[in-house]
Write an enzyme that holds these catalytic residues in place. Structure first.
Site, short mmCIF file in Angstrom:
data_model
loop_
_atom_site.label_atom_id
_atom_site.label_comp_id
_atom_site.label_asym_id
_atom_site.label_seq_id
_atom_site.Cartn_x
_atom_site.Cartn_y
_atom_site.Cartn_z
N TYR A 54 57.87 -4.92 -95.01
CA TYR A 54 58.78 -5.29 -93.92
C TYR A 54 59.19 -6.74 -94.03
O TYR A 54 58.38 -7.60 -94.42
CB TYR A 54 58.09 -5.12 -92.55
CG TYR A 54 57.95 -3.70 -92.09
CD1 TYR A 54 58.94 -3.09 -91.34
CD2 TYR A 54 56.81 -2.96 -92.38
CE1 TYR A 54 58.80 -1.79 -90.88
CE2 TYR A 54 56.65 -1.67 -91.93
CZ TYR A 54 57.66 -1.09 -91.18
OH TYR A 54 57.51 0.20 -90.73
N TYR A 108 53.15 2.52 -97.26
CA TYR A 108 52.41 1.26 -97.41
C TYR A 108 51.04 1.38 -96.76
O TYR A 108 50.83 2.18 -95.86
CB TYR A 108 53.20 0.09 -96.80
CG TYR A 108 53.55 0.24 -95.34
CD1 TYR A 108 52.64 -0.12 -94.35
CD2 TYR A 108 54.77 0.75 -94.95
CE1 TYR A 108 52.96 0.03 -93.01
CE2 TYR A 108 55.10 0.90 -93.61
CZ TYR A 108 54.18 0.54 -92.64
OH TYR A 108 54.49 0.69 -91.32
N ARG A 133 50.62 4.53 -94.41
CA ARG A 133 51.67 5.15 -93.59
C ARG A 133 52.59 5.98 -94.47
O ARG A 133 52.96 5.53 -95.55
CB ARG A 133 52.54 4.08 -92.90
CG ARG A 133 51.92 3.22 -91.82
CD ARG A 133 51.30 3.97 -90.66
NE ARG A 133 51.93 5.19 -90.19
CZ ARG A 133 52.99 5.27 -89.39
NH1 ARG A 133 53.58 4.18 -88.96
NH2 ARG A 133 53.47 6.43 -88.98
N HIS A 135 58.63 6.05 -93.40
CA HIS A 135 59.17 6.36 -92.07
C HIS A 135 60.23 5.35 -91.66
O HIS A 135 60.27 4.23 -92.16
CB HIS A 135 58.06 6.39 -91.02
CG HIS A 135 57.38 5.07 -90.84
ND1 HIS A 135 56.34 4.64 -91.65
CD2 HIS A 135 57.58 4.06 -89.96
CE1 HIS A 135 55.95 3.44 -91.28
NE2 HIS A 135 56.68 3.05 -90.25
N HIS A 175 61.70 3.73 -88.00
CA HIS A 175 61.50 3.63 -86.55
C HIS A 175 62.84 3.81 -85.84
O HIS A 175 63.85 3.26 -86.27
CB HIS A 175 60.95 2.24 -86.18
CG HIS A 175 59.59 1.97 -86.73
ND1 HIS A 175 58.43 2.19 -86.00
CD2 HIS A 175 59.17 1.48 -87.92
CE1 HIS A 175 57.38 1.84 -86.72
NE2 HIS A 175 57.80 1.40 -87.90
#
Lengths: 244, 201
Positions: A110, A149, A159, A162, A164
């Site tokens: 991120y 990640y 995770r 995905h 959000h």
């Protein structure tokens, strides 16, 4: 004149929503309220809400491939278009609704000061986008498929890939944040955050399907993801009909 | 019965700022350089200007530094700036909706807003002035709804339908911000002795 109060929303069905405390997802341990929620009626403050249908949108707000990229360049990763419909539980399209999305880059990193994962930042990818739904509730945005990640949860936790989603409806009681997963990702079934949802069908509805009909040859693959917000309470008359 | 199921909620996670407050997250000048919801007063708004601040605290009393908070409230006259408001036109210089992040170091949040007017409850009783509050963060699976009332509105608070529904005065007090002239302060406790009352709206 007696103003018509908007119909209250149907009570939330908590059997398909994650409970506050889900110990396998460790962050809930100190952040989950332990007292039961107090069910209250819907008044004006719950049935009304902010609506963004007239918000001026930038040309690239719905294009994460380009909206952070140097002109002439683009984000690295599998190019995808995510599309679907925003409906309420009564199958009514929710139009003019704001959907905000954020995600990791193709390496699973991120663009956030608190993310220190080994995978590098992509100088051409910010990971932020937004879109308004059309009159028929449809939406679409372009992005790159995010990577899985690792995350600190006490074990070897990864995770699933995905995106959000933050979604506004017509009333503040409909406010929803969720995550979209990808068909075929083996991490979905292993994830403690996903598994906070107590209903496998509800989990499955968060998994986007590859959509070859919207896939553009030699350009970009499509994934379909429909989102459902709470519907309105049935009228007294309809309740009576059901009782017969 | 409704035909479809509501989509399941998932946590906003620790990186919610990227999507909801990209300018705060230092993504550059996204969306014209201003994060949505940070300016509730967009002109010569009517009513009393106030600041509402506080923290969200976990079960060990530590402030959340990664929470995102949204508020939704009536204008000074008790009207909502929303298409589904049918009682009249709300103040066009006041959005009624605010969004702020808890400070990354101290966990403090602050909304610069207008003191809301009283809004009738479905049964016709008047509610006390209040602000609807919704909190998301890492470790919160489903966004939490609660309310902020005002400590200098004791008379209205005493007859408010929701505060009365809570019953126990100590529990009801978890929703009431302390007043210092035009500044109001409230700490939201996710757990513990002072756990805030959260609402299933």
């Amino acid at each position: 004149m007696n103003p018509t109060r908007p119909k209250p929303f149907a009570p939330r069905d908590h059997s398909i929503q994650p409970p506050a405390l889900t110990p396998a997802y460790r962050s809930t341990a100190l952040r989950a309220p332990l007292q039961p929620l107090l069910r209250v009626e819907n008044g004006w403050g719950e049935t009304t809400g902010p609506v963004f249908g007239h918000l001026p949108m930038g040309d690239l707000d719905d294009d994460l491939i380009l909206n952070y990229a140097t002109p002439g360049q683009s984000a690295i990763g599998p190019r995808i278009v995510v599309h679907g419909r925003l409906l309420d539980q009564d199958s009514r399209p929710v139009s003019g609704a704001l959907i905000e999305v954020w995600q990791a880059n193709a390496g699973g990193r991120y663009r956030h000061k608190n993310d220190g994962y080994l995978a590098p930042l992509d100088p051409n990818f910010g990971g932020c986008g937004r879109v308004l739904t059309g009159a028929d509730g449809t939406y679409a945005f372009r992005t790159i498929q995010p990577g899985p990640y690792p995350w600190p949860n006490g074990g070897n936790d990864w995770r699933p890939a995905h995106i959000h989603f933050s979604v506004f409806g017509e009333g503040f009681a409909q406010r929803l944040i969720t995550q979209m997963y990808f068909e075929g990702d083996p991490h979905v079934a292993l994830c403690p955050i996903v598994n906070a949802i107590p209903d496998t069908a509800a989990t499955d509805r968060l998994v986007a399907r590859l959509d070859m009909d919207r896939t553009l040859p030699m350009d970009i693959r499509a994934y379909r993801f429909d989102i459902v917000l709470r519907g309105r309470q049935a009228t007294v008359f309809e309740n009576r009909m059901e009782g017969i | 019965m409704s035909g479809l199921h509501e989509s399941a909620s998932q946590t906003a996670g620790p990186y919610v700022h990227i999507g909801c407050m990209p300018n705060l997250a230092a993504l550059g000048a996204m969306y014209g350089g201003t994060d949505l919801g940070t300016e509730m007063i967009t002109g010569e708004a009517q009513g009393q200007r106030i600041a509402v601040g506080g923290r969200v605290l976990d079960g060990k009393g530590a402030p959340l530094t990664d929470a995102l908070l949204e508020i939704w409230q009536a204008d000074h006259a008790g009207l909502f700036n929303s298409p589904s408001e049918t009682r009249g036109a709300a103040d066009p210089a006041f959005t009624g909706w605010g969004r702020q992040a808890a400070d990354g170091q101290t966990g403090r949040f602050r909304f610069d807003t207008i003191k809301p007017g009283r809004v009738p409850w479905p049964d016709g009783r008047l509610q006390a002035p209040h602000i609807g509050l919704w909190i998301v963060a890492r470790g919160i699976n489903l966004g939490l709804h609660t309310r902020i009332y005002f400590g200098d509105e004791a008379e209205a608070n005493a007859e408010d339908p929701v505060l009365r529904q809570i019953g126990d005065p100590a529990r009801a007090a978890t929703l009431i911000a302390t007043a210092d002239r035009d500044r109001y302060s409230i700490d939201v406790y996710l757990q513990g002795e002072n756990e805030t009352v959260f609402l299933d709206v």
